[in-house]
Design an enzyme around this catalytic site. Sequence first.
Site, PDB file in Angstrom:
ATOM      1  CG  HIS A  93      -1.586   0.441  -4.243  1.00 58.83           C
ATOM      2  ND1 HIS A  93      -2.302  -0.549  -3.620  1.00 58.83           N
ATOM      3  CD2 HIS A  93      -0.422  -0.123  -4.615  1.00 58.83           C
ATOM      4  CE1 HIS A  93      -1.583  -1.660  -3.602  1.00 58.83           C
ATOM      5  NE2 HIS A  93      -0.435  -1.424  -4.195  1.00 58.83           N
ATOM      6  CE  LYS A 140     -12.936   5.615   5.213  1.00 57.42           C
ATOM      7  NZ  LYS A 140     -12.602   4.411   4.471  1.00 57.42           N
ATOM      8  NE  ARG A 141      -2.612   9.155   6.963  1.00 61.04           N
ATOM      9  CZ  ARG A 141      -1.306   9.290   6.751  1.00 61.04           C
ATOM     10  NH1 ARG A 141      -0.526   8.231   6.799  1.00 61.04           N
ATOM     11  NH2 ARG A 141      -0.787  10.466   6.526  1.00 61.04           N
ATOM     12  CE  LYS A 146      -8.001   7.847   2.594  1.00 60.81           C
ATOM     13  NZ  LYS A 146      -8.207   6.444   2.145  1.00 60.81           N
ATOM     14  CB  THR A 165      -8.361  -2.852   2.778  1.00 63.38           C
ATOM     15  OG1 THR A 165      -7.562  -1.796   3.307  1.00 63.38           O
ATOM     16  CG2 THR A 165      -7.793  -3.296   1.439  1.00 63.38           C
ATOM     17  CE  LYS A 216      -8.209  -4.427   6.953  1.00 62.99           C
ATOM     18  NZ  LYS A 216      -7.336  -3.236   6.954  1.00 62.99           N
TER      19      LYS A 216
HETATM   20  C1  26V Z   1      -0.217   9.430  -1.754  1.00 64.63           C
HETATM   21  C2  26V Z   1      -0.260  10.777  -1.882  1.00 64.63           C
HETATM   22  C3  26V Z   1       0.987  11.479  -2.117  1.00 64.63           C
HETATM   23  C4  26V Z   1       0.787  12.871  -2.623  1.00 64.63           C
HETATM   24  C5  26V Z   1      -0.303  13.585  -1.888  1.00 64.63           C
HETATM   25  C6  26V Z   1      -1.600  12.887  -1.925  1.00 64.63           C
HETATM   26  C7  26V Z   1      -1.487  11.435  -1.773  1.00 64.63           C
HETATM   27  C8  26V Z   1      -2.611  10.718  -1.538  1.00 64.63           C
HETATM   28  C9  26V Z   1      -2.564   9.360  -1.398  1.00 64.63           C
HETATM   29  C10 26V Z   1      -1.360   8.719  -1.513  1.00 64.63           C
HETATM   30  C11 26V Z   1      -1.299   7.256  -1.294  1.00 64.63           C
HETATM   31  C12 26V Z   1      -1.414   6.445  -2.505  1.00 64.63           C
HETATM   32  C13 26V Z   1      -1.180   5.025  -2.287  1.00 64.63           C
HETATM   33  C14 26V Z   1      -2.157   4.380  -1.322  1.00 64.63           C
HETATM   34  O1  26V Z   1      -1.920   4.318  -0.145  1.00 64.63           O
HETATM   35  N1  26V Z   1      -3.236   3.848  -1.833  1.00 64.63           N
HETATM   36  C15 26V Z   1      -4.221   3.092  -1.087  1.00 64.63           C
HETATM   37  O2  26V Z   1      -3.961   1.725  -1.333  1.00 64.63           O
HETATM   38  C16 26V Z   1      -4.891   0.858  -0.693  1.00 64.63           C
HETATM   39  C17 26V Z   1      -4.438  -0.556  -0.965  1.00 64.63           C
HETATM   40  O3  26V Z   1      -4.541  -0.847  -2.321  1.00 64.63           O
HETATM   41  C18 26V Z   1      -6.283   1.126  -1.203  1.00 64.63           C
HETATM   42  O4  26V Z   1      -7.198   0.284  -0.521  1.00 64.63           O
HETATM   43  C19 26V Z   1      -6.671   2.577  -0.993  1.00 64.63           C
HETATM   44  O5  26V Z   1      -7.919   2.838  -1.586  1.00 64.63           O
HETATM   45  C20 26V Z   1      -5.597   3.486  -1.594  1.00 64.63           C
HETATM   46  O6  26V Z   1      -5.843   4.837  -1.256  1.00 64.63           O
END
Ligand code: 26V
Length: 817
Positions: free
Chosen positions: A361, A552-553, A558, A662, A666
Amino acid sequence: MTELTAPKSSVTAAQFADEIRNELKYTQGVTPEQAKPADVYVAAATAVRKHLMDSWMKTQQDMINGNTKAVGYLSAEFLMGKQLRNALLNSGLTEQFEAAVKELGFDPQQVTDAEYEPGLGNGGLGRLAACFIDSLASLGVPAFGYGIQYRYGIFRQEFDEEGRQIERPDYWLTNEDPWGHIDYERDQRVSFGGEVVEEDGKRVWKPSWSVRAIPVDYMVPGYESGRVNTLRLWQARSYDEFDLLTFNKSEYLDAVKPQVKAENISKILYPEDSTEVGKELRLEQQYFFASASIHDAIRVFYPNQDKPDLTTFPDKICFQLNDTHPVIGIPELMRILLDEYGYDWDTAWNITTKTFNYTCHTLLPEALEVWPVALISKLLPRHMEIINKINDQFMHELEEMTDDEAKVERMRIVTDGDTPSVRMAYLASYAGEHVNGVAELHSQLLKDVTLRDFSDLFPKKFTNVTNGVTPRRFMKLANPGLSDLITEGLGTDKWLEDLELLKNLEPLAQDDEFVKKFAQVKYDNKIKFADFAKREYGFDIDSSTMFDTMIKRLHEYKRQALKILEVIATYADIKSGKVKIEDVTPRTVIFGAKAAPGYYLAKMTIQLINNVAKVINNDPDVMGKLKVVFPWNYNIRVAQYLIPATELDEQISQAGKEASGTSNMKFALNGALTVGTLDGANVEIRERVGADNFFLFGMTVDEVEKMYADGYDPAKYYEADPRLKAAIDMVAKGTFSDGDEDTYAPLVSDWLTKDWFMTLADFTAYHDIQSEIETLYGDQLEWNRKAIINVANSGYFSSDRSIEDYLERVWMTGPLK
Ligand code: 26V
């Protein structure tokens, strides 16, 4: 066994009112007169659960007796949102509920508001898991969601006087949780630590401590399918509740230590964070739920069998690894097969590699999990042996396949070097039967960049499944006005099960009467949001302004910074008279975002947005023209109000960084137009809705890559665009910090010297597209035509379609017969 619940329940409102009265009396112990809305909520939820019970039991029985392979969706996050409205919809009891609750003298809205939203996820990844289990049940596919019942979900966000984010614990279980059924009899032992010894020529793990994993089951009712699946979330408890000897010595704190240690495992949801703290606990969590879930699946599919034939396991269930979080399940299944059931290595490997699939992801390298060998060895010594053996086997295979030694070295699952580590994404890519990305562009980049070596060697493993969202929650529940209009326009409500039917709305975009009705629905939703924002936050929002939303986060990639800099530049333009006030399209810019508690720049961006809001919203010179609002604690509930009310959706990440997104789906489905980059699923949305109905700007992935390669200098862009310069200077000179120049200095310095995600480079293009947006907005009929075209062409982004793609490309299974 009783028949599956009929799609439309035959229960009358009066009967349902009796059921609620009954629950009030026998579950809550209150009379309707004594009851509060929260009591009625629990009573109604309990009554609905009972309606679903037969279908739930029948679904389980059919799953075990039938020969349709089930899906186990292993995910550290399930961001479910409130349950009552969804359960009512899917059990066909909405109208009865409304009438019954009114008959009892309550306001249905107050009753559903009494539900506390479980926040067991960070953002998109967790919400996707929730949409997927909804679709699995709606399509009648036998499935389990497996995860953790965290005691504390994502933190509750507040803002302090200075506009800074404060994190408060989210103790969502303070009140009754009528949906979760705790099942003590189906518990599992999960062990950690200790050592591996040689006994009779066998490796035997002697763990040093164990916890009890207790399942809490949530029903997942399908829409009009009559099926009810299970979301099984594990709770960690201690076997040794209490050390009585220690307690009797009056060492009270020591006496509860084992209990505290065990319960810590399911205590909190980790924020997606880059900090080192608590890494060990996080690995404990991952192993905890992966191990309990795999054992659970064996228990479910081979009931009462001491020596089950587990070579058939991959025919019973396949596990989807939602990102790397559950990847430790791979060596765990190997260990179970080798050590608990006595299979030889090759047989165990053969079973394991047919059982798991992996979804990635992210594209950010720092988000791909890596565990130090030392940590795994300490917590899970037997697993480390198995991982080493998998790595050896892989290296051996690689040497047979290629002469490229550098490549073999690059692909190591277990790295050597200063801190030998295990790359979980590599382990999953080697052992998984399929590997997928979450949007076309993302899957392509996975193949070309992130997992290139793997895709070169195993091209058939790699596939794409573009994400989707459930139309039940994000259209029918969130936007009843639009849903009714669509049903009217199409002459059927079947679109809720077959979202591609929305395509038939397209001709109505040319029907002025329909367009006006559509515009009216949007306006009503804006008023609804404004009322909600007034009630909950005290905001005054003018519903005649353009609602321009970014939710969004908070993350640098982003680029919330791009949006706020554009707001500041516009503010400066108005103040300086460069733009005439009467030429400004009145906008309300709405943000929703949480930042990881340890993410310094993200938190500073939140502070900046809040203070820009404070200055702009109190400046009479721009009053009525520009307003910034930032409702704190953005969650699913806020999303359900805000998305239907939004006219312009911001999807402005740096190209190549957002895996999919996502909320973009929406928004399009709820009739917002997108301003966005060619990133993630934006690309596919634009392809479908048409370039004319999407505001595209910014660099492409190739241009971004070229710029990195050539050396990126953000200061150049600062110097070149006077608007950008003015905006950054205002931040630097303290316009939004009472004249203090230090407050945002780290942010300003990052923009001017680093700006890794190239916010400054895209600024001018982002500004240029604004006049196009405003011109179109000036012609409301045209704007709304385009919004309808967005709705009509976004049916593809239903999570039902995503699940169908998984069934066909990854899981190779289907609905129960
Ligand atoms: C994790 C981390 C951990 C280390 C620091 C930076 C960082 C940044 C992002 C993440 C999260 C990665 C996993 C995630 O939440 N991905 C999201 O998954 C969604 C569903 O597939 C997708 O729509 C988003 O674009 C994606 O960011």
